[in-house]
Enzyme design. Structure first.
Site, PDB file in Angstrom:
ATOM      1  CG  ASP A  90      -3.950  -5.952  -2.712  1.00  0.00           C
ATOM      2  OD1 ASP A  90      -4.431  -5.033  -3.397  1.00  0.00           O
ATOM      3  OD2 ASP A  90      -4.539  -6.438  -1.726  1.00  0.00           O
ATOM      4  CD  GLU A 152     -10.151  -4.352  -2.632  1.00  0.00           C
ATOM      5  OE1 GLU A 152     -11.372  -4.258  -2.383  1.00  0.00           O
ATOM      6  OE2 GLU A 152      -9.616  -5.425  -2.977  1.00  0.00           O
TER       7      GLU A 152
END
Length: 450
Positions: A90, A152
């Protein structure tokens, strides 16, 4: 495979690795609220396909109430160690598009750098793992578990649950976390200490409703002035954090020239740096507090009225050795104690994460130092701190206490992760890929000799 063969294999694989990295960064996988999370799903599927193509026979997409992560596994040969390779797929939101020189999700190569959101943080980390696996191929001498997280940048809210649910599958002897940086172009590094984080909101209220600024100004404290005075108490006259109860440590004797730091940070001419002590201490082992945003009427729409309430978001980075819960309590106590003019102050926690110190005395570090020195043509890696936070490292340390943790990364001082014009230095990226391939190969040889 020996070093010469691995160098040739990495050179052979790099064009395909870069092409796959460019395909990966075209997927705007942002886990933040308000964004299309179908792109995070696409990103996870793309990572899973890359791991299958890199020779991992057991690959699956998993989740624990949050965004999808990917686990890929290949068992260890008899007597060989297992290495967990971590990265995240991500990315941060692009921010102000007007500050980008090119489209954030359309990779562009300029002057040896690849520009795109996620090109460095952390899709290059994903591709470093893929590159090493492709280069080694069937000669991979160790077991591998690749764990690629999907949230994250948004706080890893479901990571703890994922780690506990898949603990047996993730168990390993060495953990390589590819989500940090090197000291400089041409100078590799291992990250050995990271600050923790406390993000919180502070709201100040002085009125139960807005009132005329002329009729009541001069006697009634407006909330914005009150909030400004409160925020000013967080630092002393030198710019050091003035909150009692926060830990302060000591950094390694590493020189960070001020002119280099000012250039890398983009500090304007004439603007003074804040705080006291060596720069590496201010950045790595002392707390910092930043105001990230303020909720208040926009200037163009503000009426001539006293603002009854105002709210700020604070980011506190805490030193290794501190604890985020006690740091939050210290921050809350300070803000409540320094409330100007009896204003009502409310502090609300957004998130907290622990700092960490990493032990570098184990045998895997000896192997890693040799691998990195070879990849950088004889330049030995240094140990450095990071002012940023990767709170889940403390979770890995807790859950896998016997594993050696190595924190590496692809970023350099000009990567501008999280900011506009994020980029990856392609020459350094090749060295990172080679270093990881050498590390895996050398860990296998080291185990065979024992």
């Amino acid at each position: 495979m020996n070093e010469t063969e691995l160098r040739a294999a990495i050179d052979r694989e790099m064009p395909g690795v870069q092409a796959d990295l460019e395909r990966l960064v075209r997927i705007p996988g942002i886990a933040f609220d308000g964004f299309d999370h179908s792109h995070v799903e696409r990103s996870a599927e793309a990572v899973a396909e890359l791991l299958r193509g890199a020779g991992l026979p057991d690959v699956k997409i998993v989740r624990a109430g949050g965004q999808p992560a990917v686990i890929g596994r290949k068992p260890a040969p008899p007597g060989a160690p297992t290495v967990l390779l971590y990265a995240h797929h991500d990315v941060q939101p692009p921010g102000d598009l007007g500050q980008w020189r090119s489209e954030p999700f359309e990779p562009v190569e300029r002057n040896g750098r690849l520009y795109a959101r996620g090109a460095a943080d952390d899709k290059a980390g994903v591709m470093a793992h893929v590159a090493a696996l492709r280069a080694l191929g069937d000669a991979l001498p160790v077991g591998v578990v690749v764990f690629v997280e999907g949230e994250e940048e948004y706080g890893s809210e479901s990571l703890d649950t994922l780690l506990r649910e898949y603990r047996d599958e993730l168990a390993s002897d060495v953990i390589v976390i590819a989500d940090s940086a090197n000291w400089d172009i041409g100078q590799p590094a291992f990250t050995t200490g990271l600050r923790g984080i406390v993000n919180a909101f502070v709201e100040v209220r002085t009125l139960d409703h807005a009132v005329h600024s002329g009729m009541f100004g001069g006697a009634v404290p407006d909330a914005l002035t009150t909030l400004s005075r409160l925020l000013a108490t967080l630092h002393n006259e030198h710019g050091d954090v003035a909150v009692d109860g926060l830990v302060r440590g000591f950094a390694a004797p590493l020189d960070y020239p001020e002119d280099r730091f000012r250039e890398e940070a983009g500090v304007l001419d004439g603007v003074e740096l804040i705080g006291t002590g060596r720069l590496v201490e201010r950045l790595w082992v002392k707390p910092s507090i930043s105001v990230l945003g303020i909720d208040a009427p926009p200037t163009a729409e503000a009426p001539n009225a006293l603002v009854p309430a105002a709210k700020a978001k604070l980011s506190v980075r805490i030193a290794p050795g501190d604890n985020w819960k006690s740091a939050y309590e210290a921050l809350t106590a300070h803000l409540e104690r320094h409330a100007p003019w009896g204003a009502r102050v409310t502090v609300t926690l957004e998130q907290g994460g622990e700092p960490c110190v990493i032990d570098t005395s184990g045998p895997a570090y000896e192997v890693a130092r040799a691998a990195f020195a070879a990849a950088w043509d004889g330049t030995a890696p240094i140990d450095m701190g990071i002012g940023g936070s990767i709170p889940f490292i403390a979770t890995f340390q807790e859950m896998f206490p016997d594993a050696e943790v190595l924190v590496t990364g692809v970023e350099d001082p000009d990567s501008r992760a999280h900011g506009p014009n994020e980029s990856l230095h392609l020459g350094e990226f090749r060295r990172v890929c080679l270093a990881e391939a050498l590390l895996l190969a050398n860990l296998g040889r080291s185990a065979a000799r024992r």
